[in-house]
Design a protein around this motif. Structure first.
Motif, PDB file in Angstrom:
ATOM      1  N   ALA A 187      -0.447   4.918  -3.955  1.00 53.00           N
ATOM      2  CA  ALA A 187       0.831   5.210  -3.764  1.00 53.00           C
ATOM      3  C   ALA A 187       0.606   6.517  -2.644  1.00 53.00           C
ATOM      4  CB  ALA A 187       0.083   5.494  -5.079  1.00 53.00           C
ATOM      5  N   GLN A 188       1.647   6.218  -2.043  1.00 54.39           N
ATOM      6  CA  GLN A 188       1.834   7.302  -1.163  1.00 54.39           C
ATOM      7  C   GLN A 188       0.617   7.119  -0.194  1.00 54.39           C
ATOM      8  OE1 GLN A 188       3.804  10.835  -2.680  1.00 54.39           O
ATOM      9  NE2 GLN A 188       5.394  10.098  -3.909  1.00 54.39           N
ATOM     10  N   ALA A 189      -0.281   6.286   0.167  1.00 57.25           N
ATOM     11  CA  ALA A 189      -1.030   6.429   1.109  1.00 57.25           C
ATOM     12  C   ALA A 189      -0.965   5.681   1.897  1.00 57.25           C
ATOM     13  CB  ALA A 189      -2.406   5.994   0.434  1.00 57.25           C
ATOM     14  N   ALA A 190      -1.094   4.686   3.295  1.00 53.59           N
ATOM     15  CA  ALA A 190      -0.995   4.106   4.010  1.00 53.59           C
ATOM     16  C   ALA A 190      -1.597   2.891   4.022  1.00 53.59           C
ATOM     17  CB  ALA A 190      -1.037   4.743   5.917  1.00 53.59           C
ATOM     18  N   LEU A 191      -1.349   1.416   3.896  1.00 51.42           N
ATOM     19  CA  LEU A 191      -1.587   0.246   3.861  1.00 51.42           C
ATOM     20  C   LEU A 191      -2.776   0.505   4.626  1.00 51.42           C
ATOM     21  CD1 LEU A 191       0.360  -0.472   1.761  1.00 51.42           C
ATOM     22  CD2 LEU A 191       0.557  -2.533   2.691  1.00 51.42           C
ATOM     23  N   TYR A 192      -4.145  -0.529   4.529  1.00 50.51           N
ATOM     24  CA  TYR A 192      -4.960  -1.290   6.031  1.00 50.51           C
ATOM     25  C   TYR A 192      -5.092  -2.474   5.414  1.00 50.51           C
ATOM     26  CZ  TYR A 192      -9.461  -3.250   8.369  1.00 50.51           C
ATOM     27  OH  TYR A 192      -9.913  -3.024   9.224  1.00 50.51           O
ATOM     28  N   THR A 193      -4.402  -3.014   6.865  1.00 48.25           N
ATOM     29  CA  THR A 193      -4.222  -4.589   6.439  1.00 48.25           C
ATOM     30  C   THR A 193      -5.319  -5.379   7.285  1.00 48.25           C
ATOM     31  OG1 THR A 193      -2.551  -4.604   7.788  1.00 48.25           O
ATOM     32  CG2 THR A 193      -1.937  -3.719   5.630  1.00 48.25           C
ATOM     33  N   GLY A 194      -6.227  -4.701   7.814  1.00 47.19           N
ATOM     34  CA  GLY A 194      -6.622  -5.167   9.230  1.00 47.19           C
ATOM     35  C   GLY A 194      -7.361  -6.498   8.303  1.00 47.19           C
ATOM     36  N   ASP A 195      -8.178  -6.738   6.852  1.00 49.66           N
ATOM     37  CA  ASP A 195      -8.100  -7.856   6.578  1.00 49.66           C
ATOM     38  C   ASP A 195      -7.731  -8.787   5.640  1.00 49.66           C
ATOM     39  OD1 ASP A 195     -11.202  -7.620   7.479  1.00 49.66           O
ATOM     40  OD2 ASP A 195     -10.841  -6.289   6.606  1.00 49.66           O
ATOM     41  N   ALA A 196      -5.830  -9.131   6.085  1.00 52.95           N
ATOM     42  CA  ALA A 196      -5.231  -9.097   4.513  1.00 52.95           C
ATOM     43  C   ALA A 196      -4.377 -10.390   5.460  1.00 52.95           C
ATOM     44  CB  ALA A 196      -4.457  -7.922   4.765  1.00 52.95           C
ATOM     45  N   PHE A 197      -4.129 -11.062   4.090  1.00 47.06           N
ATOM     46  CA  PHE A 197      -2.881 -11.794   4.504  1.00 47.06           C
ATOM     47  C   PHE A 197      -1.305 -11.364   3.910  1.00 47.06           C
ATOM     48  CE2 PHE A 197      -6.994 -13.789   3.044  1.00 47.06           C
ATOM     49  CZ  PHE A 197      -7.572 -14.595   4.071  1.00 47.06           C
ATOM     50  N   HIS A 198      -0.685 -11.135   5.322  1.00 45.93           N
ATOM     51  CA  HIS A 198       0.093 -10.343   4.652  1.00 45.93           C
ATOM     52  C   HIS A 198       1.584 -10.925   4.034  1.00 45.93           C
ATOM     53  CE1 HIS A 198      -1.586  -8.299   8.374  1.00 45.93           C
ATOM     54  NE2 HIS A 198      -0.605  -6.955   7.890  1.00 45.93           N
ATOM     55  N   ARG A 199       1.560 -12.270   4.293  1.00 45.51           N
ATOM     56  CA  ARG A 199       3.396 -12.945   4.119  1.00 45.51           C
ATOM     57  C   ARG A 199       2.771 -13.293   2.217  1.00 45.51           C
ATOM     58  NH1 ARG A 199       2.631 -17.362   9.191  1.00 45.51           N
ATOM     59  NH2 ARG A 199       0.401 -16.599   8.257  1.00 45.51           N
ATOM     60  N   GLU A 200       1.238 -13.598   2.050  1.00 44.54           N
ATOM     61  CA  GLU A 200       1.240 -13.829   0.847  1.00 44.54           C
ATOM     62  C   GLU A 200       1.040 -12.722  -0.339  1.00 44.54           C
ATOM     63  OE1 GLU A 200      -2.352 -16.497  -0.017  1.00 44.54           O
ATOM     64  OE2 GLU A 200      -2.185 -16.593   2.519  1.00 44.54           O
ATOM     65  N   TRP A 201       0.653 -11.447   0.366  1.00 42.28           N
ATOM     66  CA  TRP A 201       0.494 -10.295  -0.357  1.00 42.28           C
ATOM     67  C   TRP A 201       2.074  -9.814  -0.213  1.00 42.28           C
ATOM     68  CZ3 TRP A 201      -2.384  -5.732   2.588  1.00 42.28           C
ATOM     69  CH2 TRP A 201      -3.082  -4.534   1.232  1.00 42.28           C
ATOM     70  N   ALA A 202       2.547 -10.112   0.074  1.00 40.63           N
ATOM     71  CA  ALA A 202       4.099  -8.880   0.585  1.00 40.63           C
ATOM     72  C   ALA A 202       5.058 -10.265  -0.925  1.00 40.63           C
ATOM     73  CB  ALA A 202       4.561  -8.947   1.892  1.00 40.63           C
ATOM     74  N   ALA A 203       4.772 -11.568  -0.993  1.00 40.83           N
ATOM     75  CA  ALA A 203       5.325 -12.097  -2.087  1.00 40.83           C
ATOM     76  C   ALA A 203       4.829 -12.707  -2.957  1.00 40.83           C
ATOM     77  CB  ALA A 203       5.854 -13.515  -1.215  1.00 40.83           C
ATOM     78  N   GLY A 204       3.379 -13.472  -3.077  1.00 38.11           N
ATOM     79  CA  GLY A 204       3.001 -13.928  -4.641  1.00 38.11           C
ATOM     80  C   GLY A 204       2.593 -13.041  -5.419  1.00 38.11           C
ATOM     81  N   THR A 205       1.298 -12.326  -4.084  1.00 35.73           N
ATOM     82  CA  THR A 205       0.432 -11.372  -4.873  1.00 35.73           C
ATOM     83  C   THR A 205       0.831  -9.797  -5.523  1.00 35.73           C
ATOM     84  OG1 THR A 205      -1.651 -12.395  -3.475  1.00 35.73           O
ATOM     85  CG2 THR A 205      -1.634 -10.032  -4.554  1.00 35.73           C
ATOM     86  N   LEU A 206       1.861 -10.206  -4.935  1.00 28.18           N
ATOM     87  CA  LEU A 206       2.548  -8.039  -5.472  1.00 28.18           C
ATOM     88  C   LEU A 206       3.544  -8.726  -6.857  1.00 28.18           C
ATOM     89  CD1 LEU A 206       3.663  -5.788  -2.835  1.00 28.18           C
ATOM     90  CD2 LEU A 206       1.559  -5.905  -4.369  1.00 28.18           C
ATOM     91  N   ASP A 207       3.953 -10.043  -6.663  1.00 33.19           N
ATOM     92  CA  ASP A 207       4.658 -10.318  -7.628  1.00 33.19           C
ATOM     93  C   ASP A 207       4.283 -10.120  -9.116  1.00 33.19           C
ATOM     94  OD1 ASP A 207       6.980 -10.689  -6.215  1.00 33.19           O
ATOM     95  OD2 ASP A 207       7.000 -12.371  -5.995  1.00 33.19           O
ATOM     96  N   ALA A 208       2.901 -10.589  -8.899  1.00 33.44           N
ATOM     97  CA  ALA A 208       1.872 -11.325  -9.582  1.00 33.44           C
ATOM     98  C   ALA A 208       1.214 -10.444  -9.923  1.00 33.44           C
ATOM     99  CB  ALA A 208       0.968 -11.835  -9.433  1.00 33.44           C
TER     100      ALA A 208
END
Ligand SMILES: [Zn+2]
Length: 318
Positions: A187-208
């Motif tokens: 919430a109004q802080a930058a994301l750390y995505t250095g260990d992330a799965f960007h495509r899944e996070w931006a789609a199904g995971t955030l949807d869920a």
């Protein structure tokens, strides 16, 4: 040349303890990692452990102004050092996390500890108070329900898919509609995505995550989002940050450009909206490096070490 990661960020942040519903607590700190606690009838569930036992003890002291119940469960949303290494201060009966989080601690916990200590030294108050790696004593793959007792309802710990790491979980109070989202939402802080799965996070995971229908949301960093509009804004910001990175880095990658060009493109696209938010400059080199790997077909994030951190930083953030 910019100071490495958050190494120059030494100004203390003000911590705010909020009571979100009866027996539901959140401690936010101007962009530093958030923590929380939920009261059961005769026990406490704590969410996140901070970076050191000394830092965690201060949080527990504030919590003790509201309740003296013992900590039965300490829930870790994911494996990152600044979230887990304070665990010994809680005296919890059970330390709960996702199966993948325990595996990640075994695989890369030691390297992550050194990496995060170098990146965020201020959060590691008295690092010598850390007794060693934090090991979850109970793990799960999909969900666990903790019955709070005494008409307090239940707390659901749930995996929503790969995102910020391979093992993020959220803590959800269905009756109170309060969600502790860990680093899956900021919430109004930058994301750390250095260990992330960007495509899944931006789609199904955030949807869920959104499908839970939270009316209050405590993200990994930043203020509590209160009300459906604020919750939607926090989730939307998180998704927009990821989608902007995917578009910018993806375009350079597809055109066979360089990592440095991808960094410049993503930084330029994100900075007008997110550049002033906590840890933006710190995160960007590591974020773009991981996304570049992901787009190159490297399935799992490469382990960050103190040495690799500086190599990537020196290559990109000058
Ligand atoms: Zn994290």
């Amino acid at each position: 040349m910019k100071a490495f990661a958050s190494s120059a960020d030494q100004a203390a942040k003000e911590q705010t303890l909020e009571v979100l519903a009866e027996g539901v607590y959140a401690l936010t700190a101007e962009g530093d990692p958030n923590v929380g606690a939920i009261e059961g009838e005769d026990f406490l569930v704590c969410f996140e452990a901070m970076a050191t036992p000394v830092a965690a003890a201060d949080w527990l002291e504030r919590l003790r102004e509201h309740t003296s119940k013992p900590v039965r469960y300490l829930v870790l949303s994911h494996y990152h050092a600044v979230r887990v290494l304070g665990a010994s201060a809680f005296g919890a009966e059970v330390i709960l996390a996702h199966d993948n989080t325990r595996a990640l601690i075994a695989e890369r916990g030691q390297q992550d500890w050194a990496s995060e200590l170098g990146r965020m030294p201020r959060l590691f108050r008295d690092p010598s108070s850390i007794p060693g790696l934090t090991w979850p004593t109970a793990t799960f793959s999909d969900r666990v329900t903790i019955h709070l007792g005494g008409g307090r309802g239940e707390l659901v710990l749930a995996y929503r898919g790969r995102g910020h790491t391979e093992g993020d979980i959220v803590a959800w109070l269905p009756r109170q509609k309060i969600l502790f989202a860990g680093d899956l939402v900021e919430a109004q802080a930058a994301l750390y995505t250095g260990d992330a799965f960007h495509r899944e996070w931006a789609a199904g995971t955030l949807d869920a995550v959104a499908a839970l229908g939270a009316e209050s949301l405590i993200g990994g960093r930043g203020a509590v989002a209160r009300g459906q509009d604020a919750v939607a804004a926090a989730i939307g910001q998180t998704r927009d940050f990821l989608n902007t990175m995917l578009a910018e880095v993806g375009e350079v990658h597809a055109a066979r450009g360089t990592l440095k060009e991808a960094f410049t493109a993503a930084h330029s696209a994100l900075a007008p909206r997110y550049g002033r938010w906590p840890i933006f400059e710190h995160c960007m080199p590591f974020n773009v490096s991981r996304l570049w790997d992901e787009l190159s077909g490297i399935e799992r994030p490469v382990i960050w070490t103190a040495e690799r951190d500086h190599e990537v930083w020196d290559q990109l953030q000058d």
